[in-house]
Write a protein that holds these residues in place. Sequence first.
Motif, PDB file in Angstrom:
ATOM      1  N   VAL A 107       0.869  -0.918  -0.171  1.00  0.00           N
ATOM      2  CA  VAL A 107      -0.135  -0.092   0.132  1.00  0.00           C
ATOM      3  C   VAL A 107       0.850   1.231  -0.066  1.00  0.00           C
ATOM      4  CG1 VAL A 107      -1.762   1.201   1.092  1.00  0.00           C
ATOM      5  CG2 VAL A 107      -1.667  -1.405   1.416  1.00  0.00           C
ATOM      6  N   LEU A 150      -2.698  -0.828  -4.063  1.00  0.00           N
ATOM      7  CA  LEU A 150      -3.494   0.048  -3.378  1.00  0.00           C
ATOM      8  C   LEU A 150      -2.691   1.391  -3.040  1.00  0.00           C
ATOM      9  CD1 LEU A 150      -5.980   0.902  -1.946  1.00  0.00           C
ATOM     10  CD2 LEU A 150      -5.125  -0.235   0.008  1.00  0.00           C
ATOM     11  N   LEU A 203     -10.436   0.023   4.437  1.00  0.00           N
ATOM     12  CA  LEU A 203      -9.745  -0.613   3.285  1.00  0.00           C
ATOM     13  C   LEU A 203      -9.484  -2.054   3.786  1.00  0.00           C
ATOM     14  CD1 LEU A 203      -9.377   1.283   1.198  1.00  0.00           C
ATOM     15  CD2 LEU A 203      -8.227   2.227   3.373  1.00  0.00           C
ATOM     16  N   TRP A 210      -8.629  -5.443  -3.502  1.00  0.00           N
ATOM     17  CA  TRP A 210      -9.023  -4.494  -2.531  1.00  0.00           C
ATOM     18  C   TRP A 210     -10.383  -3.889  -2.547  1.00  0.00           C
ATOM     19  CZ3 TRP A 210      -6.216  -3.660   1.779  1.00  0.00           C
ATOM     20  CH2 TRP A 210      -4.898  -3.933   2.036  1.00  0.00           C
TER      21      TRP A 210
END
Length: 246
Positions: A107, A150, A203, A210
């Motif tokens: 991420v 993400l 999330l 995701w």
Amino acid sequence: MRFAAIADIHGNHLALEAVLADIRAQEIDEIVNLGDFFSGPLEAGKTADLLTPLSLTSVRGNHDRYLIEQDPAAMHASDAAAYGQLSSSHLNWIRNLPFDTIYRGEVYLCHATPKDDNLYWLESVSPAGVVFLKPIEAIAALAEGIDLPLILCGHSHIPRAVRLSDGRLIVNPGSVGCPAYDDELPYYHKVEAGHPLASYAILEKAAGGWTWQFRTVAYDYMAMSALAAERGRADWAGALATGWVR
């Protein structure tokens, strides 16, 4: 893998308290923090005392940078108000934060964009002051070189999710503590949530990739509005009470 993302607290400790309580109620233990923690005429010191011991994965926002780079005498009123409440340990905490970082190996986190902490990633502003969703090609261009599924950003205070053509997901969780504001750059414009509640995002990584959930949280926003009015900031008072700039 499931976690919460918060951004743009702007010294609103009551909103932060409410959001943290809601995150706990969702049985979420991990939080990432996308910057602009303190700037504003509210309670920067109380917010710092609440936030810094949590040891969240955090990145520094543009207003956080102003607090450690600018001469206090030259600061904008909101930054100067926050600076006057922060201790040297609070400022050192900001200094030790990165511009961007990677969370759990997949991420990407930044405040605004990967190269500019004062540029909207997902929105553009027209010369007439209209804020609108940026074309997907322009959004993707800013994500060039970020090979992660993400991507999280803040800065615009607008909860928004954009999935790129290659499947990467970009999410802005909205603002915890400042639902509306105006700005002179790149053209005069207003950003307005249209409501006074605190915003954040959850999330979650599932088999299909995701997913995201935007949440709004009620808190005593009229107390914060009254505080802003007491401190001579009618603009903040109205924004906090309504989510509009008037």
